[in-house]
Design a protein around this motif. Structure first.
Motif, mmCIF file in Angstrom:
data_model
loop_
_atom_site.group_PDB
_atom_site.id
_atom_site.type_symbol
_atom_site.label_atom_id
_atom_site.label_comp_id
_atom_site.label_asym_id
_atom_site.label_seq_id
_atom_site.Cartn_x
_atom_site.Cartn_y
_atom_site.Cartn_z
ATOM 1 N N ASP A 1 0.819 -1.221 0.000
ATOM 2 C CA ASP A 1 0.000 0.000 0.000
ATOM 3 C C ASP A 1 0.847 1.263 0.000
ATOM 4 O OD1 ASP A 1 -2.288 -1.554 0.079
ATOM 5 O OD2 ASP A 1 -2.447 -1.474 2.265
ATOM 6 N N MET A 2 1.858 1.313 0.863
ATOM 7 C CA MET A 2 2.617 2.547 1.062
ATOM 8 C C MET A 2 4.082 2.456 0.650
ATOM 9 S SD MET A 2 0.389 4.654 2.218
ATOM 10 C CE MET A 2 1.398 5.996 2.806
ATOM 11 N N GLU A 3 4.525 1.288 0.155
ATOM 12 C CA GLU A 3 5.933 1.144 -0.163
ATOM 13 C C GLU A 3 6.142 0.101 -1.248
ATOM 14 O OE1 GLU A 3 7.495 0.002 3.649
ATOM 15 O OE2 GLU A 3 7.175 -2.115 3.262
ATOM 16 N N ILE A 4 7.330 0.177 -1.863
ATOM 17 C CA ILE A 4 7.772 -0.818 -2.840
ATOM 18 C C ILE A 4 9.143 -1.296 -2.400
ATOM 19 C CG2 ILE A 4 8.418 -1.248 -5.233
ATOM 20 C CD1 ILE A 4 6.493 1.006 -6.027
ATOM 21 N N LYS A 5 9.256 -2.594 -2.122
ATOM 22 C CA LYS A 5 10.530 -3.186 -1.714
ATOM 23 C C LYS A 5 11.121 -3.919 -2.910
ATOM 24 C CE LYS A 5 10.921 -4.502 2.693
ATOM 25 N NZ LYS A 5 11.522 -3.316 3.201
ATOM 26 N N THR A 6 12.416 -3.710 -3.157
ATOM 27 C CA THR A 6 13.096 -4.324 -4.290
ATOM 28 C C THR A 6 14.296 -5.123 -3.803
ATOM 29 O OG1 THR A 6 12.440 -2.467 -5.696
ATOM 30 C CG2 THR A 6 14.232 -3.849 -6.494
ATOM 31 N N MET A 7 14.390 -6.400 -4.245
ATOM 32 C CA MET A 7 15.535 -7.248 -3.939
ATOM 33 C C MET A 7 16.185 -7.679 -5.250
ATOM 34 S SD MET A 7 15.848 -10.934 -2.066
ATOM 35 C CE MET A 7 15.851 -10.394 -0.376
ATOM 36 N N PRO A 8 17.346 -7.111 -5.591
ATOM 37 C CA PRO A 8 18.011 -7.469 -6.843
ATOM 38 C C PRO A 8 18.714 -8.824 -6.759
ATOM 39 C CG PRO A 8 19.080 -5.571 -5.803
ATOM 40 C CD PRO A 8 17.999 -6.028 -4.883
ATOM 41 N N PHE A 9 18.794 -9.493 -7.915
ATOM 42 C CA PHE A 9 19.572 -10.720 -8.009
ATOM 43 C C PHE A 9 20.168 -10.814 -9.404
ATOM 44 C CE2 PHE A 9 15.282 -11.926 -9.238
ATOM 45 C CZ PHE A 9 15.447 -12.774 -10.338
ATOM 46 N N THR A 10 21.215 -11.624 -9.520
ATOM 47 C CA THR A 10 21.932 -11.780 -10.782
ATOM 48 C C THR A 10 21.935 -13.252 -11.176
ATOM 49 O OG1 THR A 10 23.359 -9.921 -10.207
ATOM 50 C CG2 THR A 10 24.148 -11.379 -11.937
ATOM 51 N N VAL A 11 21.731 -13.508 -12.454
ATOM 52 C CA VAL A 11 21.874 -14.853 -13.001
ATOM 53 C C VAL A 11 23.113 -14.837 -13.888
ATOM 54 C CG1 VAL A 11 20.838 -16.655 -14.422
ATOM 55 C CG2 VAL A 11 19.371 -15.234 -12.966
ATOM 56 N N LYS B 1 5.803 5.229 -1.182
ATOM 57 C CA LYS B 1 4.902 5.836 -2.144
ATOM 58 C C LYS B 1 4.258 7.085 -1.540
ATOM 59 C CE LYS B 1 2.243 2.563 -4.057
ATOM 60 N NZ LYS B 1 1.438 1.320 -4.124
ATOM 61 N N PRO B 2 3.977 8.079 -2.357
ATOM 62 C CA PRO B 2 3.252 9.247 -1.848
ATOM 63 C C PRO B 2 1.817 8.859 -1.516
ATOM 64 C CG PRO B 2 3.869 9.530 -4.165
ATOM 65 C CD PRO B 2 4.359 8.203 -3.747
ATOM 66 N N HIS B 3 1.287 9.492 -0.485
ATOM 67 C CA HIS B 3 -0.099 9.244 -0.076
ATOM 68 C C HIS B 3 -0.904 10.517 -0.320
ATOM 69 C CE1 HIS B 3 -3.513 7.664 2.091
ATOM 70 N NE2 HIS B 3 -3.547 8.778 2.799
ATOM 71 N N VAL B 4 -2.061 10.367 -0.949
ATOM 72 C CA VAL B 4 -2.925 11.512 -1.268
ATOM 73 C C VAL B 4 -4.253 11.340 -0.546
ATOM 74 C CG1 VAL B 4 -4.077 12.783 -3.112
ATOM 75 C CG2 VAL B 4 -1.847 11.739 -3.531
ATOM 76 N N ASP B 5 -4.697 12.409 0.104
ATOM 77 C CA ASP B 5 -5.966 12.383 0.828
ATOM 78 C C ASP B 5 -6.725 13.672 0.527
ATOM 79 O OD1 ASP B 5 -7.861 11.292 2.515
ATOM 80 O OD2 ASP B 5 -6.915 12.017 4.347
ATOM 81 N N GLN B 6 -8.043 13.569 0.403
ATOM 82 C CA GLN B 6 -8.908 14.742 0.188
ATOM 83 C C GLN B 6 -9.729 14.986 1.436
ATOM 84 O OE1 GLN B 6 -10.481 13.357 -3.916
ATOM 85 N NE2 GLN B 6 -11.120 15.476 -3.716
ATOM 86 N N LYS B 7 -9.772 16.266 1.867
ATOM 87 C CA LYS B 7 -10.570 16.598 3.042
ATOM 88 C C LYS B 7 -10.891 18.082 3.023
ATOM 89 C CE LYS B 7 -10.616 16.033 8.037
ATOM 90 N NZ LYS B 7 -9.857 15.645 9.230
ATOM 91 N N ASP B 8 -12.135 18.394 3.204
ATOM 92 C CA ASP B 8 -12.596 19.785 3.286
ATOM 93 C C ASP B 8 -12.125 20.621 2.098
ATOM 94 O OD1 ASP B 8 -13.803 19.195 5.751
ATOM 95 O OD2 ASP B 8 -11.966 19.684 6.850
ATOM 96 N N GLY B 9 -12.164 20.051 0.909
ATOM 97 C CA GLY B 9 -11.802 20.782 -0.296
ATOM 98 C C GLY B 9 -10.303 20.942 -0.518
#
Length: 198
Positions: free
Chosen positions: A95-105, A122-130
């Motif tokens: 929801d709020m992040e992307i985890k990356t694990m690199p590997f080599t073949v 990740k950026p979080h966007v919320d709408q409230k009171d205009g």
């Protein structure tokens, strides 16, 4: 007094967020098993139903995609030696992040690059009171580029653009008139898009 309370709340939020981040530091692991150690077991703790798992090549092309179906512990075996020689990564999108694990073949040998494991928040966007509230954690003070586009019938127009730098806790508030908007965020060589109808 208000400033003291406001700053105290921000410090508590940052400490709680960093404690959560530290708790997830070892949640992804790879174990080689099977005849001639060709198969690799991917184990991920703390997944949620709906999280996305990818295998990508060095150019970002998606070679494998799976929607996680069960909350909790995820384990699956992969024969990564079937991939051509090169650099790849597992990518877990939450929801709020992307985890990356690199590997080599390399010559049917799989090497996990644990010291290059990264987390992008990740950026979080919320709408409230205009108002439109944008928040993002940036532990390494990585920049966040924000572009706001107005959407009109089949056309779009860039209304506002800024790049936020030198802060670990990004917080912005935008006031937009009634209408349709697209907000594009760029950070850590990744792009995120959010559509808003006001």
């Amino acid at each position: 007094m208000k400033n003291v309370l406001s700053n105290t709340k921000k410090v508590i939020l940052i400490v709680a967020t960093m404690a959560t981040v530290m708790g997830y530091a070892n949640e992804i692991s790879l174990t080689r098993y099977g005849k001639d150690l060709k198969s690799t077991a991917l184990t991920i703790e703390n997944v949620k139903e709906g999280n996305l798992l990818f295998i990508k090549d060095v150019y970002g092309s998606v070679l494998y995609k799976e929607v996680i179906e069960q909350t909790g512990l995820y384990t699956k075996g992969f024969d990564l030696t079937a991939l051509p020689d090169g650099n790849y990564s597992f990518e877990l999108e939450k929801d709020m992040e992307i985890k990356t694990m690199p590997f080599t073949v390399d010559f049917k040998e799989v090497t996990v690059n644990e010291n290059q494991e990264t987390t992008v928040y990740k950026p979080h966007v919320d709408q409230k009171d205009g108002l439109i509230y944008i928040t993002k954690l940036a532990p390494a003070k990585e920049p966040l580029a924000v572009k706001v586009f107005g959407l009109y019938d089949n056309d779009s127009e860039l209304l506002f653009s800024e790049t936020i730098t030198d802060t670990q806790s990004i917080e912005r508030i935008y006031k937009l008139e009634a209408g349709r908007y697209k907000i594009v965020f760029s950070t850590n060589n990744k792009e995120f898009t959010k559509f808003i109808n006001k």
